[in-house]
Scaffold this motif. Sequence first.
Motif, mmCIF file in Angstrom:
data_model
loop_
_atom_site.group_PDB
_atom_site.id
_atom_site.type_symbol
_atom_site.label_atom_id
_atom_site.label_comp_id
_atom_site.label_asym_id
_atom_site.label_seq_id
_atom_site.Cartn_x
_atom_site.Cartn_y
_atom_site.Cartn_z
ATOM 1 N N ASP A 353 12.108 -9.911 46.001
ATOM 2 C CA ASP A 353 11.640 -10.914 45.044
ATOM 3 C C ASP A 353 10.287 -11.495 45.435
ATOM 4 O O ASP A 353 9.504 -11.905 44.571
ATOM 5 C CB ASP A 353 12.673 -12.033 44.888
ATOM 6 C CG ASP A 353 13.771 -11.659 43.902
ATOM 7 O OD1 ASP A 353 13.598 -10.646 43.193
ATOM 8 O OD2 ASP A 353 14.795 -12.363 43.834
ATOM 9 N N LEU A 354 9.972 -11.529 46.752
ATOM 10 C CA LEU A 354 8.642 -11.973 47.170
ATOM 11 C C LEU A 354 7.574 -10.986 46.675
ATOM 12 O O LEU A 354 6.492 -11.394 46.236
ATOM 13 C CB LEU A 354 8.568 -12.093 48.687
ATOM 14 C CG LEU A 354 9.287 -13.289 49.319
ATOM 15 C CD1 LEU A 354 9.169 -13.235 50.843
ATOM 16 C CD2 LEU A 354 8.721 -14.604 48.799
ATOM 17 N N ILE A 355 7.897 -9.689 46.751
ATOM 18 C CA ILE A 355 6.967 -8.675 46.249
ATOM 19 C C ILE A 355 6.813 -8.813 44.746
ATOM 20 O O ILE A 355 5.691 -8.802 44.198
ATOM 21 C CB ILE A 355 7.457 -7.259 46.614
ATOM 22 C CG1 ILE A 355 7.461 -7.074 48.129
ATOM 23 C CG2 ILE A 355 6.582 -6.189 45.945
ATOM 24 C CD1 ILE A 355 8.116 -5.784 48.604
ATOM 25 N N ARG A 356 7.938 -8.979 44.058
ATOM 26 C CA ARG A 356 7.878 -9.134 42.599
ATOM 27 C C ARG A 356 7.058 -10.371 42.206
ATOM 28 O O ARG A 356 6.253 -10.323 41.280
ATOM 29 C CB ARG A 356 9.294 -9.266 42.039
ATOM 30 C CG ARG A 356 10.029 -7.939 41.888
ATOM 31 C CD ARG A 356 11.350 -8.177 41.234
ATOM 32 N NE ARG A 356 12.033 -6.925 40.894
ATOM 33 C CZ ARG A 356 13.329 -6.720 41.076
ATOM 34 N NH1 ARG A 356 14.093 -7.675 41.596
ATOM 35 N NH2 ARG A 356 13.883 -5.572 40.729
ATOM 36 N N ILE A 379 3.365 -4.751 35.531
ATOM 37 C CA ILE A 379 4.808 -4.997 35.562
ATOM 38 C C ILE A 379 5.592 -3.696 35.424
ATOM 39 O O ILE A 379 6.609 -3.491 36.097
ATOM 40 C CB ILE A 379 5.190 -6.007 34.465
ATOM 41 C CG1 ILE A 379 4.660 -7.394 34.860
ATOM 42 C CG2 ILE A 379 6.699 -6.052 34.255
ATOM 43 C CD1 ILE A 379 4.817 -8.454 33.806
ATOM 44 N N LYS A 380 5.115 -2.788 34.583
ATOM 45 C CA LYS A 380 5.819 -1.511 34.418
ATOM 46 C C LYS A 380 5.739 -0.674 35.698
ATOM 47 O O LYS A 380 6.724 -0.022 36.084
ATOM 48 C CB LYS A 380 5.225 -0.747 33.238
ATOM 49 C CG LYS A 380 5.612 -1.347 31.892
ATOM 50 C CD LYS A 380 4.846 -0.717 30.737
ATOM 51 C CE LYS A 380 5.195 -1.412 29.425
ATOM 52 N NZ LYS A 380 4.371 -0.923 28.303
ATOM 53 N N GLU A 381 4.580 -0.693 36.351
ATOM 54 C CA GLU A 381 4.452 0.033 37.628
ATOM 55 C C GLU A 381 5.356 -0.588 38.686
ATOM 56 O O GLU A 381 5.956 0.127 39.499
ATOM 57 C CB GLU A 381 2.994 0.016 38.086
ATOM 58 C CG GLU A 381 2.101 0.914 37.254
ATOM 59 C CD GLU A 381 0.645 0.798 37.640
ATOM 60 O OE1 GLU A 381 0.308 -0.100 38.451
ATOM 61 O OE2 GLU A 381 -0.184 1.600 37.123
ATOM 62 N N MET A 382 5.454 -1.922 38.665
ATOM 63 C CA MET A 382 6.338 -2.596 39.615
ATOM 64 C C MET A 382 7.791 -2.228 39.367
ATOM 65 O O MET A 382 8.568 -2.000 40.308
ATOM 66 C CB MET A 382 6.169 -4.113 39.510
ATOM 67 C CG MET A 382 7.104 -4.897 40.425
ATOM 68 S SD MET A 382 6.909 -6.688 40.242
ATOM 69 C CE MET A 382 7.625 -6.934 38.612
#
Length: 407
Positions: A353-356, A379-382
């Motif tokens: 969640d920190l990465i997100r 966001i799609k790449e994530m």
Amino acid sequence: MKYLFTLLIFCKIYSSAYSQQTDFAKSLSAGKAEFKKEYVDQDYENAIKHLEKAVQINPLSAEAHYFLGYAYDKLNIKDGSMIIESNLALALKVSKAFETVIKLSPKYTGELLALDPYSKITSTWGSQAMAYLYRGDIDSAKWAFAEGKKRGGFSELSLAATRLALNNCTPGSLLLSTGDNSTYPLLYLQNLENYRTNVATFDIGLLDTYWYAGYLQNNKIVDFKLPVATLDTLEYTVNKDSLFTLPLENGKPFQWVSKSNYDDGVLYRRDRLLLKLLQSRGLKNPVYFTKGFSRELAMDLLDYTLNRVFVQQLNIIDEPELTLDSFNQKIKEMYKLIELINPNSSDELIQIDLIRTTVLFRANYEAGNDQEETAGKLIKEMNLAIPLAKFPMEDGFLKDFMTQFLD
């Protein structure tokens, strides 16, 4: 007669097993109860008495070993002020208890007090190393760091993420951390591996203790420009202002508003020391914060930071955000950390969640600049790197923001 004898033996065995189960439940409950009392009333010796009995009755209970480990730990180091008094014999007991938890239940599912078993091993040996560092015993500190790694602490993820954080700080800069999972990997790398020692690091929460500021200044990690006697005795003070000003050598002063800590009109010891440190440095070199830093502990300075992916940088002179190309390059490095996550560690799963959050903040920045297509692409790449289906997201607000670009 033979049937009656067998029945009596069975009843006796059943009764004995039931009695043991009841005794175990009572002992575990009594031990855990100490942690639910008011902080000043918690009796860790009493908790240990009950929890040692619990593990004696049922040595296969991961939860009993977990709470016993915490009881040993609190007897050894009740709070940050006692870190420098850490006792090796007790630290070994703490570590052994949490190593047993992991052996019995690699993915611990019992009640958590704070850290998971893996993080608690890091915390235990990090604190022991810190005690040695305070005493000037560098060799013993290095041994403690290495011992903690050998016993299951200082995970590959924590060290890799910390290296990336340090790599993104300029020489002579200041990196503020908070909490064991941020602070002890920094100490591990800088003291055991001599890694990026040209970055000054410290835990802002520990500034509330009587010993830490003096230790930092005596060891030339940072300079508060105050006598050690003053550092040791500095207390909170009444403060009604929420606007703070720091002079700059060149240019207009840096100002910010802090509201989170001042409803009671108090400026805490850590706040006064942080202000004094920033004043003494003149903000000549960059100031960074580790990811996941508490907003309150930072006097709301996080509201004035730039997203540098692995760290947050205090924006003193209105610097720009990273270019999109630079951000994408760094975030790809961050995605590689996912491969190192221990799925059995609840604390390491928080890294997801920190990465997100890092990506979502950048996506929000792009959307706010009318670059919704760019925000959607980020966001799609994530989501390809960290699928929601595999790693559900807890934060409803951020999840809603994310999913609007995925629908």
